[in-house]
Design a protein around this motif. Structure first.
Motif, PDB file in Angstrom:
ATOM      1  N   THR A  38       8.784  11.379   0.277  1.00 48.68           N
ATOM      2  CA  THR A  38       8.784   9.959   0.610  1.00 48.68           C
ATOM      3  C   THR A  38       7.628   9.284  -0.097  1.00 48.68           C
ATOM      4  N   SER A  39       7.925   8.191  -0.789  1.00 52.75           N
ATOM      5  CA  SER A  39       6.843   7.519  -1.521  1.00 52.75           C
ATOM      6  C   SER A  39       6.243   6.359  -0.744  1.00 52.75           C
ATOM      7  N   VAL A  40       7.019   5.749   0.140  1.00 51.17           N
ATOM      8  CA  VAL A  40       6.514   4.603   0.890  1.00 51.17           C
ATOM      9  C   VAL A  40       6.939   4.730   2.334  1.00 51.17           C
ATOM     10  N   MET A  41       5.994   4.447   3.227  1.00 50.96           N
ATOM     11  CA  MET A  41       6.367   4.414   4.647  1.00 50.96           C
ATOM     12  C   MET A  41       5.972   3.051   5.190  1.00 50.96           C
ATOM     13  N   ASP A  42       6.904   2.121   5.193  1.00 45.48           N
ATOM     14  CA  ASP A  42       6.584   0.769   5.614  1.00 45.48           C
ATOM     15  C   ASP A  42       6.393   0.693   7.118  1.00 45.48           C
ATOM     16  N   ARG A  43       5.850  -0.460   7.512  1.00 44.96           N
ATOM     17  CA  ARG A  43       5.478  -0.625   8.906  1.00 44.96           C
ATOM     18  C   ARG A  43       6.689  -0.666   9.808  1.00 44.96           C
ATOM     19  N   SER A  44       7.818  -1.175   9.303  1.00 45.81           N
ATOM     20  CA  SER A  44       8.987  -1.302  10.162  1.00 45.81           C
ATOM     21  C   SER A  44      10.233  -1.136   9.316  1.00 45.81           C
ATOM     22  N   ALA A  45      11.387  -1.045   9.979  1.00 44.18           N
ATOM     23  CA  ALA A  45      12.638  -0.840   9.258  1.00 44.18           C
ATOM     24  C   ALA A  45      12.940  -2.020   8.346  1.00 44.18           C
ATOM     25  N   ARG A  46      12.671  -3.213   8.821  1.00 46.39           N
ATOM     26  CA  ARG A  46      12.982  -4.394   8.012  1.00 46.39           C
ATOM     27  C   ARG A  46      12.126  -4.416   6.751  1.00 46.39           C
ATOM     28  N   GLU A  47      10.854  -4.016   6.889  1.00 47.83           N
ATOM     29  CA  GLU A  47       9.987  -3.979   5.709  1.00 47.83           C
ATOM     30  C   GLU A  47      10.414  -2.874   4.759  1.00 47.83           C
ATOM     31  N   ALA A  48      10.910  -1.771   5.324  1.00 47.98           N
ATOM     32  CA  ALA A  48      11.404  -0.705   4.457  1.00 47.98           C
ATOM     33  C   ALA A  48      12.595  -1.208   3.659  1.00 47.98           C
ATOM     34  N   LEU A  49      13.419  -2.018   4.278  1.00 53.61           N
ATOM     35  CA  LEU A  49      14.551  -2.607   3.568  1.00 53.61           C
ATOM     36  C   LEU A  49      14.063  -3.506   2.438  1.00 53.61           C
ATOM     37  N   THR A  50      13.010  -4.279   2.724  1.00 48.79           N
ATOM     38  CA  THR A  50      12.419  -5.139   1.685  1.00 48.79           C
ATOM     39  C   THR A  50      11.931  -4.297   0.518  1.00 48.79           C
ATOM     40  N   THR A  51      11.268  -3.196   0.838  1.00 45.95           N
ATOM     41  CA  THR A  51      10.754  -2.319  -0.216  1.00 45.95           C
ATOM     42  C   THR A  51      11.886  -1.764  -1.069  1.00 45.95           C
ATOM     43  N   PHE A  52      12.933  -1.298  -0.391  1.00 47.32           N
ATOM     44  CA  PHE A  52      14.065  -0.745  -1.122  1.00 47.32           C
ATOM     45  C   PHE A  52      14.706  -1.824  -1.968  1.00 47.32           C
ATOM     46  N   ALA A  53      14.865  -3.009  -1.407  1.00 49.45           N
ATOM     47  CA  ALA A  53      15.484  -4.114  -2.142  1.00 49.45           C
ATOM     48  C   ALA A  53      14.622  -4.530  -3.323  1.00 49.45           C
ATOM     49  N   ALA A  54      13.311  -4.303  -3.220  1.00 48.85           N
ATOM     50  CA  ALA A  54      12.410  -4.658  -4.318  1.00 48.85           C
ATOM     51  C   ALA A  54      12.476  -3.650  -5.450  1.00 48.85           C
ATOM     52  N   ALA A  61       0.807  -1.212   0.000  1.00 48.35           N
ATOM     53  CA  ALA A  61       0.000   0.000   0.000  1.00 48.35           C
ATOM     54  C   ALA A  61       0.843   1.267   0.000  1.00 48.35           C
ATOM     55  N   GLY A  62       1.947   1.286   0.746  1.00 49.85           N
ATOM     56  CA  GLY A  62       2.727   2.514   0.850  1.00 49.85           C
ATOM     57  C   GLY A  62       2.554   3.205   2.183  1.00 49.85           C
ATOM     58  N   ASN A  63       1.364   3.111   2.747  1.00 50.07           N
ATOM     59  CA  ASN A  63       1.129   3.560   4.123  1.00 50.07           C
ATOM     60  C   ASN A  63       1.461   5.012   4.391  1.00 50.07           C
ATOM     61  N   ILE A  64       1.354   5.867   3.378  1.00 54.11           N
ATOM     62  CA  ILE A  64       1.594   7.288   3.632  1.00 54.11           C
ATOM     63  C   ILE A  64       0.295   7.875   4.178  1.00 54.11           C
ATOM     64  N   PRO A  65       0.351   8.470   5.373  1.00 54.01           N
ATOM     65  CA  PRO A  65      -0.868   9.050   5.923  1.00 54.01           C
ATOM     66  C   PRO A  65      -1.484  10.053   4.955  1.00 54.01           C
ATOM     67  N   PHE A  66      -2.795  10.036   4.875  1.00 57.71           N
ATOM     68  CA  PHE A  66      -3.592  10.897   3.991  1.00 57.71           C
ATOM     69  C   PHE A  66      -3.477  10.515   2.527  1.00 57.71           C
ATOM     70  N   ARG A  67      -2.633   9.598   2.204  1.00 59.70           N
ATOM     71  CA  ARG A  67      -2.536   9.202   0.793  1.00 59.70           C
ATOM     72  C   ARG A  67      -2.833   7.727   0.600  1.00 59.70           C
ATOM     73  N   THR A  68      -2.048   6.871   1.249  1.00 61.34           N
ATOM     74  CA  THR A  68      -2.204   5.434   1.016  1.00 61.34           C
ATOM     75  C   THR A  68      -2.261   4.656   2.324  1.00 61.34           C
ATOM     76  N   GLU A  69      -2.698   5.312   3.384  1.00 62.22           N
ATOM     77  CA  GLU A  69      -2.761   4.621   4.670  1.00 62.22           C
ATOM     78  C   GLU A  69      -4.181   4.131   4.914  1.00 62.22           C
ATOM     79  N   LEU A  70      -4.307   2.800   5.049  1.00 62.40           N
ATOM     80  CA  LEU A  70      -5.608   2.215   5.298  1.00 62.40           C
ATOM     81  C   LEU A  70      -5.941   2.256   6.787  1.00 62.40           C
ATOM     82  N   ALA A  71      -7.213   2.062   7.096  1.00 60.04           N
ATOM     83  CA  ALA A  71      -7.652   2.118   8.488  1.00 60.04           C
ATOM     84  C   ALA A  71      -6.943   1.065   9.334  1.00 60.04           C
ATOM     85  N   SER A  72      -6.746  -0.135   8.774  1.00 63.69           N
ATOM     86  CA  SER A  72      -6.105  -1.184   9.573  1.00 63.69           C
ATOM     87  C   SER A  72      -4.675  -0.800   9.925  1.00 63.69           C
TER      88      SER A  72
END
Lengths: 281, 345
Positions: free
Chosen positions: B203-219, A222-233
């Protein structure tokens, strides 16, 4: 019923072995199970959401980030539900009415989204439709990516709801209509779809409920950017991480209300249609 | 069959089996102890370690090393690795733990109030910190975009990946570093805030955790990942194609450890935590990408020294910095998110 002094009370047919649907054991066990698994946890969430006070509840669900997250969640879920209603019915039709090589395999594949752990689904979708997509499709980190993930997850709902109804559907109605001169589109629109409509409704409602709560498969794509791609969950998860369980519960309650609301509304609609059909028959 | 005769015949056999069982039970301790000869006053018991995810390999190695010493020979370990915030909440909710090794200071400090950790848990020579790292920029091999320092991250042609500071406590290091780097470079608080806003907007992606951010970057997403040095090193050791750049001004990431008050083996746990500060254990952390807290061991590894290294203490410590930036309602970052959201709408 008891027949006088000394008659044994009717504890339940489960003990005597006869089934007449009037015992208490069955409903009792069901009530305990449902209570433990469903009612008590949901009550706990409801209680937690208002235990900090009604003001905090309102503040939590009206905070701009929460509102944005809920809006995004409901929007994508409705879109996914509509696509599912269409494609799920089409797939169920093909599976029931058509013959082709490998049909049992395809039929089994429909359940794959149920079998796959959601985080695995998320990783797979990211690999297929993300920046390193072998198809050249990069839909990750946008609403399109969220929709793709949710479509995958909710594929089986409408298909499996419609399939049994299609199997049971009396062909005589269609043949009769055809013999009276109805063209295929007319047969579909006036004979088949009305019969399938209740099943489509219930499958769609379940799919919607699943969509608005989905976490594992969307959190990676999803991307999880607040106000852009952050879902409720994801927002709720963030509130838990930030030691704000009251706010997390409050937004969860909104999702709960939406799920139950839609399920109830569709159920009502189904009953009205069925009653209408029965009275017309 | 006569009952008494049956009983009398059974009794000797029963006695023999009871004696055999007793002998076996008595022999079990002798059979199961000693990976090494235990010292006279060596602690014994089962130490439960509740740690966050990334130092897992380091701890597995250190535990084996500890059990090979006289002090640790009679100690068994049970380990649990999970996200730092999750782990902290689990311990608070009753997960039994003798030692907690988490990602940031507040995750352990919040265990003081429920009485799981002593209020003075951090008062030792190392302020409760067991290993360090720093915030760095992970970039593609060859650094095609020429990322060198913080100002490069807000360029138009640069796409930044950083984890979501609201879903990951550890992710807060990155944004704190970004802000404070501006301050130590001589800019005002308003300018630092403006920088932070520009960075988040980039910033285009804000992953849930640092490890997932690494996965995103690696992808393949993004041009630069704001990461912890130990994560970047971990990725390189795992064969991921990336390099990392150390900015001039960055924050020292300090990872704490503490013995709990509620564990079953406090003496053994304290001995283990003491062992973590020995040169051998610190060297294990060093090999896994962390910066040892003992200066002599740190010198053995060739870690880059940023010209302007600051700590959370320079920002007022966690109790002041965290609400100031990350309060979900009034924090600076939450406000920035709101402004960006309204601008986008």
């Amino acid at each position: 019923m008891s027949t006088g002094v000394g008659a044994a009370p009717r504890i339940g047919p489960a003990i005597t072995g006869r089934y007449d649907g009037r015992g208490l054991m069955g409903p009792g066990i069901a009530a305990i199970y449902l209570g433990l698994l469903v009612l008590i946890p949901i009550s706990a969430i409801l209680w937690r959401s208002v235990s900090d006070g009604l003001d905090d509840f309102v503040a939590a669900v009206t905070s701009p980030q929460a509102v944005a997250a809920l809006q995004l969640t409901f929007t994508v879920s409705v879109v996914v539900m509509l696509i599912n209603a269409l494609m799920g019915t089409a797939i169920a039709w093909v599976l029931v009415r058509d013959q082709f090589l490998g049909k049992p395999l395809v039929n089994a594949l429909i359940d794959l989204p149920f079998a796959l752990p959601t985080i695995v689904a998320g990783l797979t979708l990211l690999a297929l439709y993300g920046p390193q997509s072998p198809f050249g499709i990069n839909a990750a980190y946008s609403q399109a990516g969220i929709i793709i993930a949710l479509l995958f997850i909710t594929l089986p709902f409408v298909v499996r709801a419609v399939q049994p109804v299609l199997v049971e559907l009396d062909r005589e109605m269609e043949e009769g209509a055809a013999s009276l001169g109805a063209s295929s589109p007319v047969v579909v629109r006036r004979i088949i779809l009305p019969n399938l409509f209740p099943a489509i409704l219930s499958g769609s409602a379940l799919g919607f409920a699943r969509c608005i709560g989905e976490f594992g498969s969307v959190v990676l794509i999803a991307g999880n950017i607040p106000f852009r791609t952050e879902l409720a969950s994801v927002y709720i998860y963030g509130q838990v991480e930030a030691d704000a369980p009251g706010a997390a519960s409050a937004v969860s309650v909104m999702l709960l209300v939406a799920s139950l609301g839609l399920l109830a509304a569709f159920d009502l609609l189904r009953r009205r249609i069925s009653r209408h059909e029965e009275s017309a028959a | 069959m006569d009952a008494t005769r049956f009983g009398m015949r059974q009794r000797p056999a029963g006695l023999v089996s009871v004696c055999a069982l007793a002998a076996l039970l008595a022999a079990i301790p002798a059979l199961t102890t000693s990976k090494a000869a235990a010292a006279e006053d060596a602690p014994a018991g089962v130490v439960t370690l509740a740690a966050y995810t990334t130092p897992r390999e380091a701890y597995e190695e250190i535990i084996s090393m500890f059990q090979a010493t006289p002090m640790g020979a009679a100690v068994d370990f049970e380990t649990s690795y999970s996200g730092s915030g999750d782990q902290s909440r689990a311990v608070e909710a009753g997960l039994p733990a003798d030692v907690v090794a988490l990602s940031l200071w507040p995750d352990i400090d919040r265990l003081v109030a429920p009485g799981i950790v002593a209020p003075d848990w951090w008062q030792n020579d190392y302020a409760g910190i067991v290993h360090d790292s720093i915030v760095v920029f992970a970039v593609r091999p060859g650094n095609p975009k020429g990322i060198a320092d913080w100002p490069d991250l807000i360029r138009e042609d640069v796409d930044v990946i950083t984890p979501n500071p609201f879903t990951s406590g550890g992710a807060q290091w990155n944004l704190l570093a970004a802000y404070q780097a501006q301050i130590v470079a001589g800019r005002s608080e308003d300018e630092a805030r403006a920088y932070l806003k520009a960075l988040i907007a980039n910033t285009s992606v804000m992953d849930r955790s640092a490890r997932e951010a690494l996965t995103t970057f690696a992808a393949g997403q993004g041009d630069v990942l704001i990461a912890y040095e130990n994560e970047a090193i971990f990725a390189q050791q795992a064969g991921q194609p990336l390099e990392y750049v150390v900015p001039e001004g960055t924050i020292l990431i300090e990872n704490p450890v503490a013995v709990t008050l509620t564990g079953d083996a406090p003496v053994a746990a304290a001995a283990f935590v003491d062992f973590l500060y020995t040169p051998e254990a610190q060297a294990v952390f060093g090999r896994k990408g962390y910066r040892p807290v003992i200066a002599e061991v740190l010198a053995q590894f060739e870690y880059a020294q940023p010209s302007n290294l600051f700590t959370i203490a320079d920002m007022g410590g966690w109790p002041e910095a965290r609400p100031r930036f990350f309060d979900p309602g009034s924090g600076i970052v939450a406000e920035i998110f709101g402004e960006l959201g309204r601008d986008a709408a």
